[in-house]
Design a protein around this motif. Structure first.
Motif, PDB file in Angstrom:
ATOM      1  N   ARG A 121       0.601  -1.362   0.390  1.00  0.00           N
ATOM      2  CA  ARG A 121      -0.118  -0.037   0.099  1.00  0.00           C
ATOM      3  C   ARG A 121       0.768   1.189   0.049  1.00  0.00           C
ATOM      4  NH1 ARG A 121      -3.236  -3.282   3.647  1.00  0.00           N
ATOM      5  NH2 ARG A 121      -2.196  -1.935   4.969  1.00  0.00           N
ATOM      6  N   GLU A 164       2.495   1.807  -3.422  1.00  0.00           N
ATOM      7  CA  GLU A 164       1.495   2.111  -4.592  1.00  0.00           C
ATOM      8  C   GLU A 164       0.898   3.276  -3.873  1.00  0.00           C
ATOM      9  OE1 GLU A 164      -1.281   1.872  -7.169  1.00  0.00           O
ATOM     10  OE2 GLU A 164      -0.040   0.634  -7.339  1.00  0.00           O
ATOM     11  N   LYS A 165       0.876   4.056  -3.239  1.00  0.00           N
ATOM     12  CA  LYS A 165       0.874   5.718  -2.275  1.00  0.00           C
ATOM     13  C   LYS A 165       1.853   6.510  -2.663  1.00  0.00           C
ATOM     14  CE  LYS A 165      -1.438   4.662   1.654  1.00  0.00           C
ATOM     15  NZ  LYS A 165      -1.683   4.585   3.023  1.00  0.00           N
ATOM     16  N   CYS A 166       2.763   5.543  -2.963  1.00  0.00           N
ATOM     17  CA  CYS A 166       4.613   6.655  -4.200  1.00  0.00           C
ATOM     18  C   CYS A 166       4.089   6.821  -4.930  1.00  0.00           C
ATOM     19  CB  CYS A 166       5.806   5.873  -3.305  1.00  0.00           C
ATOM     20  SG  CYS A 166       5.348   6.045  -1.365  1.00  0.00           S
ATOM     21  N   ARG A 167       3.952   5.729  -5.538  1.00  0.00           N
ATOM     22  CA  ARG A 167       3.726   5.989  -7.129  1.00  0.00           C
ATOM     23  C   ARG A 167       2.826   6.767  -7.616  1.00  0.00           C
ATOM     24  NH1 ARG A 167       4.143  -0.330  -8.769  1.00  0.00           N
ATOM     25  NH2 ARG A 167       5.831  -1.152  -8.629  1.00  0.00           N
ATOM     26  N   GLN A 168       1.775   6.765  -6.830  1.00  0.00           N
ATOM     27  CA  GLN A 168       0.676   8.057  -7.249  1.00  0.00           C
ATOM     28  C   GLN A 168       1.037   9.492  -6.614  1.00  0.00           C
ATOM     29  OE1 GLN A 168      -3.598   6.248  -6.130  1.00  0.00           O
ATOM     30  NE2 GLN A 168      -2.891   4.402  -7.350  1.00  0.00           N
ATOM     31  N   PHE A 169       1.443   9.935  -5.689  1.00  0.00           N
ATOM     32  CA  PHE A 169       1.569  10.555  -5.386  1.00  0.00           C
ATOM     33  C   PHE A 169       2.405  12.241  -5.932  1.00  0.00           C
ATOM     34  CE2 PHE A 169       5.007  13.446  -3.151  1.00  0.00           C
ATOM     35  CZ  PHE A 169       3.700  14.031  -1.966  1.00  0.00           C
ATOM     36  N   ALA A 170       1.288  12.479  -5.648  1.00  0.00           N
ATOM     37  CA  ALA A 170       1.839  13.490  -7.314  1.00  0.00           C
ATOM     38  C   ALA A 170       2.468  15.314  -5.962  1.00  0.00           C
ATOM     39  CB  ALA A 170       0.578  14.539  -7.846  1.00  0.00           C
ATOM     40  N   SER A 171       4.165  14.704  -6.635  1.00  0.00           N
ATOM     41  CA  SER A 171       4.854  15.957  -5.886  1.00  0.00           C
ATOM     42  C   SER A 171       4.696  17.419  -6.478  1.00  0.00           C
ATOM     43  CB  SER A 171       6.506  15.256  -6.295  1.00  0.00           C
ATOM     44  OG  SER A 171       7.253  16.060  -5.552  1.00  0.00           O
ATOM     45  N   GLN A 222       6.308  18.396  -9.919  1.00  0.00           N
ATOM     46  CA  GLN A 222       6.366  17.301 -11.725  1.00  0.00           C
ATOM     47  C   GLN A 222       5.525  19.193 -12.209  1.00  0.00           C
ATOM     48  OE1 GLN A 222       3.288  14.995 -10.174  1.00  0.00           O
ATOM     49  NE2 GLN A 222       4.891  13.052 -11.166  1.00  0.00           N
TER      50      GLN A 222
END
Length: 217
Positions: free
Chosen positions: A97, A100-107, A110
């Motif tokens: 989890r 997955e949160k790190c992958r979906q995190f919008a920094s 960007q």
């Protein structure tokens, strides 16, 4: 895997001998085959068989208790292993989890406008855009962000220097303007004073005619 000492098949607490043989002998003693035997001898033999039977009974009880203890230990180990497995599965799900949160995190990076790759390669230090860095997407982004930060800090410092220089020039200009105004005021006062002095002189001193102004006699 090593077995528990109490569960070894050939150990001190292994399966006791079967009492069937002793029971068969006791049955034989009370059969018609021994009706003519000496009663005392038969009694002694029966007591010996009963003692043997009690010994086997105690051994069976001991073996049963040992087996129960071994079973309880094995069950405890199994429960601990199962609990450990459940903990590992829980930790695995938790890590999945988090990944997955790190992958979906919008920094925010960007949305940060960066120098183009061509500008980065042209302006950045050589060690920041080597072949190894260019082949590593993660490290390349870190280097681009670091370069962007350094450039913004440099430009911000330059902007502050220019603003400070502008302020210094404005102050210097105001100072010179004030000096010029003061000098002009003093000059105006000198001119006015000279004009007043000339008027006074003309009032008290008669006009002197020049030779050209005298008519011929």
């Amino acid at each position: 895997m090593a077995m528990h000492p109490s569960t070894q098949p050939n150990g001190d607490h292994g399966v006791p001998p079967s009492p069937d043989e002793v029971i068969d002998k006791l049955r034989d003693l009370v059969s018609v085959n021994h009706l003519d035997q000496d009663v005392a001898a038969m009694h002694i033999r029966a007591m010996a068989l009963m003692g043997r039977l009690k010994s086997l009974h105690r051994a069976a009880n001991t073996a049963t208790r040992v087996r129960k203890d071994a079973t309880a230990d094995a069950r405890h180990e199994m429960d601990q292993s199962h609990l450990g497995l459940q903990n590992l599965l829980y930790e695995k799900r938790h890590l999945e989890r988090e990944i997955e949160k790190c992958r979906q995190f919008a920094s925010i990076y960007q949305d940060v406008p960066l120098y183009s790759m061509e500008e980065f390669k042209r302006l950045a230090p050589e060690e920041a855009c080597t072949e190894d860095v260019l082949s590593d997407e993660h490290q390349l982004m870190l280097n681009r962000l670091s370069f962007e930060l350094a450039e913004r800090q440099r430009l911000d410092l330059r902007r502050k220097e220019l603003l400070q220089r502008k302020e210094d020039l404005l102050k210097e200009s105001k100072t010179k303007a004030a000096t010029m105004d003061n000098v002009k005021s003093q000059i105006d006062q000198l001119i006015k004073s000279a004009a007043d002095t000339r008027k006074k002189i003309e009032t008290f001193v008669p006009s002197i005619q020049t030779p050209d102004a005298i008519a011929p006699g």
